[in-house]
Design a protein around this motif. Structure first.
Motif, PDB file in Angstrom:
ATOM      1  N   SER A   1      37.058  39.873 -28.567  1.00 41.32           N
ATOM      2  CA  SER A   1      38.287  39.075 -28.545  1.00 41.32           C
ATOM      3  C   SER A   1      38.131  37.737 -27.839  1.00 41.32           C
ATOM      4  CB  SER A   1      39.400  39.877 -27.879  1.00 41.32           C
ATOM      5  OG  SER A   1      39.073  40.078 -26.520  1.00 41.32           O
ATOM      6  N   ASP A   2      36.963  37.432 -27.316  1.00 39.09           N
ATOM      7  CA  ASP A   2      36.813  36.166 -26.595  1.00 39.09           C
ATOM      8  C   ASP A   2      36.563  35.008 -27.559  1.00 39.09           C
ATOM      9  OD1 ASP A   2      37.224  37.360 -24.229  1.00 39.09           O
ATOM     10  OD2 ASP A   2      35.099  37.591 -23.717  1.00 39.09           O
ATOM     11  N   HIS A   3      37.306  33.948 -27.348  1.00 41.39           N
ATOM     12  CA  HIS A   3      37.096  32.700 -28.066  1.00 41.39           C
ATOM     13  C   HIS A   3      37.033  32.849 -29.569  1.00 41.39           C
ATOM     14  CE1 HIS A   3      36.911  30.248 -24.586  1.00 41.39           C
ATOM     15  NE2 HIS A   3      36.096  31.104 -24.024  1.00 41.39           N
ATOM     16  N   HIS A   4      37.851  33.739 -30.050  1.00 40.42           N
ATOM     17  CA  HIS A   4      38.006  33.848 -31.489  1.00 40.42           C
ATOM     18  C   HIS A   4      38.657  32.609 -32.061  1.00 40.42           C
ATOM     19  CE1 HIS A   4      36.818  37.536 -33.254  1.00 40.42           C
ATOM     20  NE2 HIS A   4      37.275  38.251 -32.229  1.00 40.42           N
ATOM     21  N   HIS A   5      38.251  32.265 -33.241  1.00 43.74           N
ATOM     22  CA  HIS A   5      39.062  31.346 -34.013  1.00 43.74           C
ATOM     23  C   HIS A   5      39.976  32.188 -34.886  1.00 43.74           C
ATOM     24  CE1 HIS A   5      37.486  27.414 -32.892  1.00 43.74           C
ATOM     25  NE2 HIS A   5      36.533  28.195 -32.405  1.00 43.74           N
TER      26      HIS A   5
ATOM     27  N   MET B   1      43.659  35.828 -22.838  1.00 42.84           N
ATOM     28  CA  MET B   1      43.327  34.719 -23.739  1.00 42.84           C
ATOM     29  C   MET B   1      44.054  33.442 -23.327  1.00 42.84           C
ATOM     30  SD  MET B   1      43.189  35.999 -27.618  1.00 42.84           S
ATOM     31  CE  MET B   1      41.695  36.718 -28.272  1.00 42.84           C
TER      32      MET B   1
ATOM     33  N   GLU C   1      45.545  41.567 -23.080  1.00 46.05           N
ATOM     34  CA  GLU C   1      44.505  40.794 -23.757  1.00 46.05           C
ATOM     35  C   GLU C   1      45.049  39.412 -24.161  1.00 46.05           C
ATOM     36  OE1 GLU C   1      41.696  41.800 -27.433  1.00 46.05           O
ATOM     37  OE2 GLU C   1      42.498  43.612 -26.497  1.00 46.05           O
TER      38      GLU C   1
ATOM     39  N   PHE D   1      41.698  26.148 -34.811  1.00 44.44           N
ATOM     40  CA  PHE D   1      42.382  26.488 -33.567  1.00 44.44           C
ATOM     41  C   PHE D   1      41.819  27.776 -33.000  1.00 44.44           C
ATOM     42  CE2 PHE D   1      45.409  24.071 -36.096  1.00 44.44           C
ATOM     43  CZ  PHE D   1      45.649  23.033 -35.220  1.00 44.44           C
ATOM     44  N   SER D   2      41.614  27.793 -31.703  1.00 42.74           N
ATOM     45  CA  SER D   2      41.124  29.026 -31.089  1.00 42.74           C
ATOM     46  C   SER D   2      42.307  29.895 -30.691  1.00 42.74           C
ATOM     47  CB  SER D   2      40.282  28.706 -29.864  1.00 42.74           C
ATOM     48  OG  SER D   2      41.105  28.512 -28.736  1.00 42.74           O
ATOM     49  N   ALA D   3      42.069  31.191 -30.693  1.00 42.78           N
ATOM     50  CA  ALA D   3      43.114  32.135 -30.317  1.00 42.78           C
ATOM     51  C   ALA D   3      43.591  31.872 -28.897  1.00 42.78           C
ATOM     52  CB  ALA D   3      42.580  33.558 -30.450  1.00 42.78           C
ATOM     53  N   SER D   4      42.697  31.438 -28.032  1.00 41.58           N
ATOM     54  CA  SER D   4      43.071  31.166 -26.647  1.00 41.58           C
ATOM     55  C   SER D   4      44.050  29.999 -26.560  1.00 41.58           C
ATOM     56  CB  SER D   4      41.830  30.834 -25.814  1.00 41.58           C
ATOM     57  OG  SER D   4      40.956  31.923 -25.793  1.00 41.58           O
TER      58      SER D   4
END
Lengths: 501, 501
Positions: free
Chosen positions: A358-362, B298, B294, B380-383
């Motif tokens: 889940s880290d730095h997903h686009h 993020m 989570e 775009f990133s999820a974060s």
């Protein structure tokens, strides 16, 4: 406050020193073919009727702001001008510009050597005058056109086109065109406009232009302002004798709320970052819609109850004690997370759960969305999501507008800006919100040229005294207004408020 | 209002007829091992100290509400109870429940034969008392546990477990357990709880429970209430002599705002449907995150400026005249639509544009998202998206809370509900919003047991008079409070307001 009621009795005063941020509002009259039966002209009989000539055109340039727009008999035309001078085909879906109904000014024939543009975060709104060059009718019309800001070069291209056709459109030379610019883009693109068009650019304050434009529409244009309800979708209203005070809620990419106490006396009291840009942005990510209008069309077909958590979903019934009906929205998008859980369980049951890192997903599904995310998305339709988000944003703006109007004691609330786009559900939601929260004591008003308040305001900054059907622009009040404007500017400097943090 | 200041001087009055919606607040004292040095016990010396016995347990059942919780010396424990009786492993990610720090009640040893649950749209919050069965320490503790509402059977399973262990936990028989229930689920799942557990279920009003719980946390629990700022993230505050009036902003799936004028004197003044459910729901659709935490993790890593349109993006600078800095958010998600246009142009340029049919699309990329939608999502990133949406929702709640507090003249604003989860950015945003809009005149307060106001309130509805370290629950005020409650109920009936439309 005696200053506010002061009535100047020297109509020929041409002092402009007190209006540092504006183009000269008083100057040489440029021989518009006045109808002397109007009150204003009757009072100033010395002004000659003359045909437009070179000297006059020169004076228009030398003294910016000297053009008198004759709005007598102005009306909104429902058919596009034949032989439109723009040289571009009418706005198709996916093109970079949109047109709004023209306003015919049958009595205005003077040279207009300026155009006005309001460049916002998402849209650039253009207003220009054109003579009825291709018809036998007198006067001319105000034209309204908007472009997406990220295609601002298309807008500049069109402005260049207007400049090149200036002689045919308005009888002035190309070199004489000047541009009145407002909105953030007036600053951001200042050098670019001057460079691209080779013209003078006068920058005007965005908030002031909004209220000048709104005052114009309220007081001068018949069948412009209306109230909305499901049973009476477009009920036109005539302005009251005193239109002040009122609140303007301008919904563009973001939202600004202004308290307006008198002509050019205003204060930005608040706003919200949840505006048109939020709706368009989120729906860009969530749906395949490719234009604002497509999003609104989808919303019209959707059912928000499939996405939103209603009071009835939580209670299984009304929550009557506090007056919440079972059908009231308790939580926008509140059903989605639940569904995600369900999808997860189903994936678990079928052994197909793939937990991605889940880290730095686009956000693209190609770059790592899990089967669960896919599964949940397939449960919601784009229409339902669009409807839910349209409700959420509109309700929220309506509520904040009500709360601000309550704090500032305002019962007339005008909604402007390019977000509304004449969309029935949007207007219905805003209108209902104001009625609901105020228990029927406040009223929401809408405008047919809702998106053009700022650009029309900028256009009108090159207006002389004593025009219009209402007293709001009478020359007697000019000095008063100039003082008020200066006071308002210092007041708004003191007010450290902000739409967002 | 003389009724409000009336002080009864007949402390043994046991009238309960005036409190139709509550469990009996007065009844037989059940021999808690009182510390006689407390003011309350000194005033009522007749009450005997006795060990828990069967007769006492019976009376607890026969007279619901008769348990006196001795909160003297209560404190929050930072380590979990050893030998936790729940028989479930501590909350792992993805499990259906979450624990919050216990509150130790070292002086309470009486039988407690009830548990309380607040079942909201997204979460069910459970509170129960347990003796220190596995240690030599005296007293016991309040335990806090929450479950996702869509896995409500897990919650009922756990309650069943508590019932089965009732003798070990509290010295009462399993058959004697009763359930205090509040929130919408108290109605929706009423039959289900009774059927599943075979117990009595007493339903309590959600809003009343919220403020009873909040009053308890404010006045009784040290190191519970705190203010937040970046420089001093958890600054504990002691209650003032008079804590009223205040505002409670309870942020669950949706948001409720209550004006609290005195003990159990409250009015729901408003709310918004843009709450936790909105954040969680939209992020479920937009990111691969699979739990609230989570999503918050993020958000902590994201940069909202990549998604939001800032004032500087529109102006190229500050908009100083109205005090808007270039870094202020003009439009949440305002950059996204632009990006979509860019992606479209690039797709056009490369000839790869595939326009899908836009009617009745589902959101899954497998069922028809265009290349453009894919392309924009990859930008775009999820974060960043999580950060932007967290800001948008928190800012919005903060602003509406400020406006409501302004209208109702309230300067203390408590934020409760399961949305906050002790998340620094959330608290910072809410806190900053209140400070910013009020120009420093109002203060945001937070609680360590923020999510449990309603369930603790329900738990405490089975409380007798004269307990606690503060006068708010002294018996002298009881009749006053009963009257006030009745008045408040009729007042809130009259108030036809609603979170949403």
């Amino acid at each position: 406050m005696p200053d506010e009621t002061y009535q100047a009795d020297h109509p020929e005063v041409t002092s402009t020193a007190a209006t540092p941020t504006t183009a000269t509002p008083l100057s040489i009259a440029t021989g518009a073919q006045h109808d002397d039966s109007t009150l204003e002209q009757t009072k100033v009989p010395r002004r000659p009727r003359t045909a437009t000539n070179t000297a006059e055109i020169d004076s228009t340039i030398i003294h910016p702001g000297s053009v008198r727009i004759n709005v007598k008999g102005a009306f909104i035309v429902d058919t596009p001008e034949s032989g439109t001078p723009n040289g571009m085909s009418p706005s198709p879906q996916g093109s970079s510009y949109y047109e709004t109904k023209d306003i015919r000014l049958p009595n205005h024939t003077a040279v207009v050597s300026h155009i006005a543009v309001d460049i916002g975060g998402s849209l650039a709104k253009l207003v220009y005058f054109s003579r009825e060059a291709h018809s036998t009718e007198p006067g001319g019309r105000l034209n309204f056109l908007s472009f997406e800001t990220d295609r601002i070069e298309d807008c500049f291209e069109f402005m260049k086109h207007l400049k090149d056709k200036q002689l045919a459109l308005n009888g002035s030379r190309s070199s004489e065109l000047s541009v009145m610019a407002t909105g953030g883009g007036a600053y951001k693109f200042y050098d670019r406009i001057r460079e691209r068009l080779g013209v003078d650019v006068m920058r005007e304050d965005e908030m002031e232009c909004l209220i000048i434009g709104l005052d114009f529409f309220i007081t001068e244009i018949p069948r412009e302002v209306f109230t909305y309800s499901e049973t009476d979708p477009m009920h036109f209203v005539e302005p009251e004798e005193n239109i002040y005070p009122y609140m303007l809620v301008n919904i563009g990419s973001g939202v600004s709320m202004l308290k307006v106490s008198g002509p050019r006396t205003y204060e930005r009291v608040g706003g919200t970052s949840l505006g048109g840009g939020t709706l368009w942005g989120l729906l860009s990510l969530l749906t395949p819609a490719e234009s604002f209008d497509e999003m609104l069309d989808m919303a019209a077909q959707g059912d928000n109850a499939k996405v939103d958590m209603l009071v009835g979903d939580i209670y299984g019934m009304d929550y009557g004690k506090i007056g919440l009906k079972g059908t009231a929205i308790a939580s926008s998008f509140g059903k989605v997370f639940r569904m995600k859980r369900e999808a997860e369980r189903e994936a678990e049951d079928s052994g197909g759960l793939s937990n991605g890192d889940s880290d730095h997903h686009h956000l693209s599904s190609k770059s790592g969305e899990s089967a669960v995310t896919e599964a949940i998305k397939s449960r919601f339709s784009a229409s339902d999501v669009s409807r839910s988000l349209l409700y959420a944003v509109s309700n929220n703006i309506g509520q904040i507008a009500y709360l601000q109007s309550q704090i500032h004691g305002l019962s007339h609330i005008y909604f402007g800006g390019s977000f509304i786009r004449g969309h029935p559900q949007t207007m219905n939601t805003l209108s209902y919100a104001i009625k609901f929260w105020s228990k029927g004591e406040k009223q929401a008003y809408f405008l047919r040229h809702e998106g053009y308040l700022g650009s029309v305001g900028a256009f009108l900054k090159r207006q002389p005294r004593n025009w219009g059907r209402r007293g709001s622009f009478e020359e007697e009040g000019l000095e008063t207004r100039m003082r008020e404007r200066v006071r308002a500017e210092s007041a708004s400097q003191e007010t450290v408020d902000e739409a967002v943090l």
